[in-house]
Write an enzyme that holds these catalytic residues in place. Structure first.
Site, PDB file in Angstrom:
ATOM      1  N   TYR A 127       0.865  -1.187   0.000  1.00 28.04           N
ATOM      2  CA  TYR A 127       0.000   0.000   0.000  1.00 28.04           C
ATOM      3  C   TYR A 127       0.898   1.232   0.000  1.00 28.04           C
ATOM      4  O   TYR A 127       0.882   2.064   0.892  1.00 28.04           O
ATOM      5  CB  TYR A 127      -1.003  -0.003   1.155  1.00 28.04           C
ATOM      6  CG  TYR A 127      -2.263   0.704   0.728  1.00 28.04           C
ATOM      7  CD1 TYR A 127      -3.186   0.061  -0.083  1.00 28.04           C
ATOM      8  CD2 TYR A 127      -2.475   2.041   1.049  1.00 28.04           C
ATOM      9  CE1 TYR A 127      -4.305   0.725  -0.553  1.00 28.04           C
ATOM     10  CE2 TYR A 127      -3.590   2.706   0.580  1.00 28.04           C
ATOM     11  CZ  TYR A 127      -4.504   2.032  -0.220  1.00 28.04           C
ATOM     12  OH  TYR A 127      -5.595   2.682  -0.692  1.00 28.04           O
ATOM     13  N   SER A 140       2.081   7.369   6.101  1.00 26.08           N
ATOM     14  CA  SER A 140       1.964   6.006   6.616  1.00 26.08           C
ATOM     15  C   SER A 140       0.764   5.342   5.964  1.00 26.08           C
ATOM     16  O   SER A 140      -0.253   6.001   5.719  1.00 26.08           O
ATOM     17  CB  SER A 140       1.770   6.053   8.132  1.00 26.08           C
ATOM     18  OG  SER A 140       1.262   4.821   8.605  1.00 26.08           O
ATOM     19  N   ARG A 192       6.766  32.030  -8.871  1.00 26.30           N
ATOM     20  CA  ARG A 192       6.231  32.712 -10.053  1.00 26.30           C
ATOM     21  C   ARG A 192       7.096  33.889 -10.512  1.00 26.30           C
ATOM     22  O   ARG A 192       6.870  34.460 -11.568  1.00 26.30           O
ATOM     23  CB  ARG A 192       4.796  33.171  -9.763  1.00 26.30           C
ATOM     24  CG  ARG A 192       3.804  32.011  -9.795  1.00 26.30           C
ATOM     25  CD  ARG A 192       2.415  32.462  -9.480  1.00 26.30           C
ATOM     26  NE  ARG A 192       2.277  32.808  -8.069  1.00 26.30           N
ATOM     27  CZ  ARG A 192       1.290  33.551  -7.568  1.00 26.30           C
ATOM     28  NH1 ARG A 192       0.372  34.040  -8.378  1.00 26.30           N
ATOM     29  NH2 ARG A 192       1.215  33.810  -6.283  1.00 26.30           N
TER      30      ARG A 192
HETATM   31  P1  AMP Z   1       6.044  -0.450   5.894  1.00 23.89           P
HETATM   32  O1  AMP Z   1       5.401  -0.785   4.597  1.00 23.89           O
HETATM   33  O2  AMP Z   1       5.224   0.412   6.774  1.00 23.89           O
HETATM   34  O3  AMP Z   1       6.599  -1.660   6.594  1.00 23.89           O
HETATM   35  O4  AMP Z   1       7.301   0.430   5.512  1.00 23.89           O
HETATM   36  C1  AMP Z   1       8.292  -0.036   4.643  1.00 23.89           C
HETATM   37  C2  AMP Z   1       9.502   0.867   4.731  1.00 23.89           C
HETATM   38  O5  AMP Z   1       9.127   2.193   4.374  1.00 23.89           O
HETATM   39  C3  AMP Z   1      10.063   0.945   6.144  1.00 23.89           C
HETATM   40  O6  AMP Z   1      11.471   0.986   6.069  1.00 23.89           O
HETATM   41  C4  AMP Z   1       9.518   2.244   6.644  1.00 23.89           C
HETATM   42  O7  AMP Z   1      10.296   2.834   7.639  1.00 23.89           O
HETATM   43  C5  AMP Z   1       9.530   3.079   5.380  1.00 23.89           C
HETATM   44  N1  AMP Z   1       8.596   4.198   5.503  1.00 23.89           N
HETATM   45  C6  AMP Z   1       7.286   4.146   5.844  1.00 23.89           C
HETATM   46  N2  AMP Z   1       6.759   5.381   5.888  1.00 23.89           N
HETATM   47  C7  AMP Z   1       7.748   6.240   5.581  1.00 23.89           C
HETATM   48  C8  AMP Z   1       7.842   7.645   5.460  1.00 23.89           C
HETATM   49  N3  AMP Z   1       6.804   8.441   5.679  1.00 23.89           N
HETATM   50  N4  AMP Z   1       9.018   8.194   5.108  1.00 23.89           N
HETATM   51  C9  AMP Z   1      10.096   7.406   4.895  1.00 23.89           C
HETATM   52  N5  AMP Z   1      10.077   6.071   4.989  1.00 23.89           N
HETATM   53  C10 AMP Z   1       8.921   5.488   5.328  1.00 23.89           C
END
Ligand code: AMP
Length: 556
Positions: free
Chosen positions: A35, A188, A308
């Protein structure tokens, strides 16, 4: 870009990667639960930049979910994810089944002691062991040169680094800074659970971290003080439950009592049915602000990009009548009798900062522009213990007169207002916030152009962008401003709403000459302001001309 190839078994994954390796390609890996959002995609982008073959995995790992957690409802959409990855360039998309990763009879466990029990470990027992197990298994399957993890899950990053180092795995672990929404909310997949109202509340996690950062930069060293304020902010903003706020050593994740070196501030809280986490790193010696105590302080907003304008010169340094705009603003402030001046800089930081410092103006840096309210918030380290009035002026209104500023302060003091702000009646109000009044002409609110209805757009009285605030309640109110507007920005007029709601006296003062507050956003605006300036010079008496520096300039 090519659509990424989906692979579902470890055996096939290994043979694909073997093929890439024998062609001499480096392999980078980004593990995710799918996702995908821009946070994930940033990890993939960095991977793309550094490695020849990009492997992304999507696996919602049951072993890292506790009983009663959101395993079942965790969002999943492989088609969507695949399309997003296609835009960036991903070679292999590994999407194993649960049976593939944990075949019948699976009995192995791994875990990083001590670190797993801190912060989220207290609330999600077994979570980090589940994370370690899947990450280790994935790393062994992919054997990447580099693997990318987000700082968003800071504890996870620290634990994985520890595991990789303890086990001597030959993979470089790269931590990627958190990607945020425009209003600061950390991206997230779980943000999807939030209702519209909860989405506004969710920004309080980010705000609590901003508060902690600003308190530390202001010189607060007692962790307990900072954490108390953070919890209060979260609760006042309406979070459902705070799991923890913590200030910890960035490597050991141990609580610190005093903030004397680089630390990590972390927060976990429930907003409705979503458990959200966020964190930031803060270096307490990043700035050593001067502390203002009493009197009047002027804050100049000078961070805007001025996209701009299509010019390499930072917007506030564009000249009007031979002087950078912002200098005209500084001159007017000084002529109004204010000596304590701090400017918020952003775009073109170095140039603007060094120019302003030569004029005796202090500066703070706003790294990401999240609106005028957020800009003023950045001055907190200077105004931490300040008890007086804060006058806010835009750095791109070069025709502002000292008398207008002086009158605003005088009215503010005389009437004991909480906020006094200038309004002007514009022949063409387009682009400005409109001043909405009731049938008795009493001030109701300000509506920004992008949020205005057709009737509101017809109002010609606009917010002139010059405010005088009593300092005491200003910062609390700034932290309560929400960004539920089209631009997702923290607007300074939001403070008016907050203070008015608490019964504070708010008074708009109409200024006579609207040209004083014309802002510059486009080359046409600049031309218009320059023409007005020239016309004003021609009609002004010699004394004012002297004030404007014309004679001095002619003498060279
Ligand atoms: P997840 O799918 O939540 O397990 O995240 C997969 C990877 O993406 C993990 O290393 C997370 O720390 C990273 N991640 C999730 N959200 C963010 C974000 N907002 N900024 C940077 N990395 C992210």
């Amino acid at each position: 870009m090519k659509i990424p190839k989906i692979i579902r078994t470890i055996n096939r994954l290994r043979s694909e990667i073997d093929r890439a390796r024998s062609a001499g390609r480096t392999v980078g890996f980004v593990p995710t639960m799918g996702y995908l959002h821009d946070g994930h995609l940033e990890l993939v982008r960095q991977c793309r930049r550094r490695c020849d073959t990009v492997v992304v995995s999507i696996f919602v790992n049951p072993k890292q979910f506790g009983p009663g957690e959101d395993l079942e409802r965790y969002p999943r959409d492989l088609d969507r994810d695949r399309k997003l990855l296609r835009e960036i360039g991903c070679d292999i998309l590994f999407v194993p089944s649960v049976e593939e990763m944990y075949p019948q009879g699976f009995r192995t466990a791994v875990g990083v002691e001590v670190l797993r029990d801190r912060l989220c470990g207290n609330f999600r027992p077994g979570h980090f062991d589940g994370v370690c197990l899947i990450v280790l298994k994935l790393l062994l399957a992919v054997m990447p040169d580099v693997a990318f993890f987000g700082e968003k899950d800071y504890q996870q990053l620290v634990i994985i680094r520890r595991m990789v180092s303890d086990l001597g795995l030959q993979v470089d672990i790269v931590g990627v800074p958190t990607v945020r929404e425009k209003d600061g909310l950390a991206m997230s997949s779980r943000n999807l659970y939030l209702t519209h109202e909860e989405r506004a509340v969710a920004t309080s996690l980010y705000k609590s971290l901003e508060l902690a950062r600003l308190m530390i930069l202001a010189g607060e060293r007692r962790a307990s003080r900072i954490k108390d304020r953070m919890v209060k902010l979260l609760v006042d903003s309406g979070v459902t439950k705070v799991d923890y706020v913590a200030i910890v050593d960035p490597e050991t994740l141990e609580d610190v009592t005093y903030v004397n070196s680089r630390i990590r501030v972390a927060v976990a809280a429930w907003v409705g049915k979503a458990r959200l986490i966020d964190n930031i790193g803060v270096d307490p010696v990043e700035i050593q602000p001067k502390r203002y105590r009493r009197g009047n302080v002027a804050v100049i907003l000078a961070a805007g990009e001025g996209k701009r304008m299509r010019s390499r010169v930072p917007k506030v340094l564009q000249s009007v009548g031979g002087k950078p705009m912002v200098q005209r603003v500084v001159d007017a402030i000084k002529a109004a009798g204010l000596k304590q001046i701090v400017a918020v800089v952003g775009h073109g930081r170095k140039k603007v900062e060094s120019f302003l410092q030569r004029l005796g103006v202090d500066t703070v840096y706003q790294e990401v522009q999240r609106g005028t309210g957020h800009a003023v918030l950045q001055t907190y380290p200077y105004l931490f213990n300040f008890n007086g009035n804060v006058v806010v002026v835009s750095g791109d209104t070069p025709l502002i007169g000292s008398e207008t500023i002086r009158n605003l302060i005088d009215t503010h003091v005389k009437r004991a207002n909480a906020i006094t702000f200038a309004t002007a009646v514009m022949p063409n109000p387009h682009g400005y916030g409109r001043v909405v009044r009731d049938a008795d002409k009493r001030f109701l609110m300000i509506v920004e152009e992008k949020d205005a209805s057709r009737e509101e757009k017809a109002i010609r009285e606009v917010n002139a962008g010059i405010y005088c605030f009593r300092s005491r309640s200003l910062f609390d109110a700034l932290l309560m401003v929400d960004a539920s507007n089209v631009q997702m920005e923290y607007y300074l007029p939001g403070v008016i709403v907050a203070i008015k709601a608490r019964g504070g006296r708010v008074e708009p003062v109409v200024i006579k000459d609207y040209t004083e507050v014309l802002g510059v956003n486009t080359p046409e605006d600049l031309k218009a302001v320059r023409a007005l300036y020239a016309r004003r010079l021609r009609s002004e008496d010699p004394k004012r001309r002297l004030e404007n520096g014309v004679h001095r300039k002619r003498r060279g």
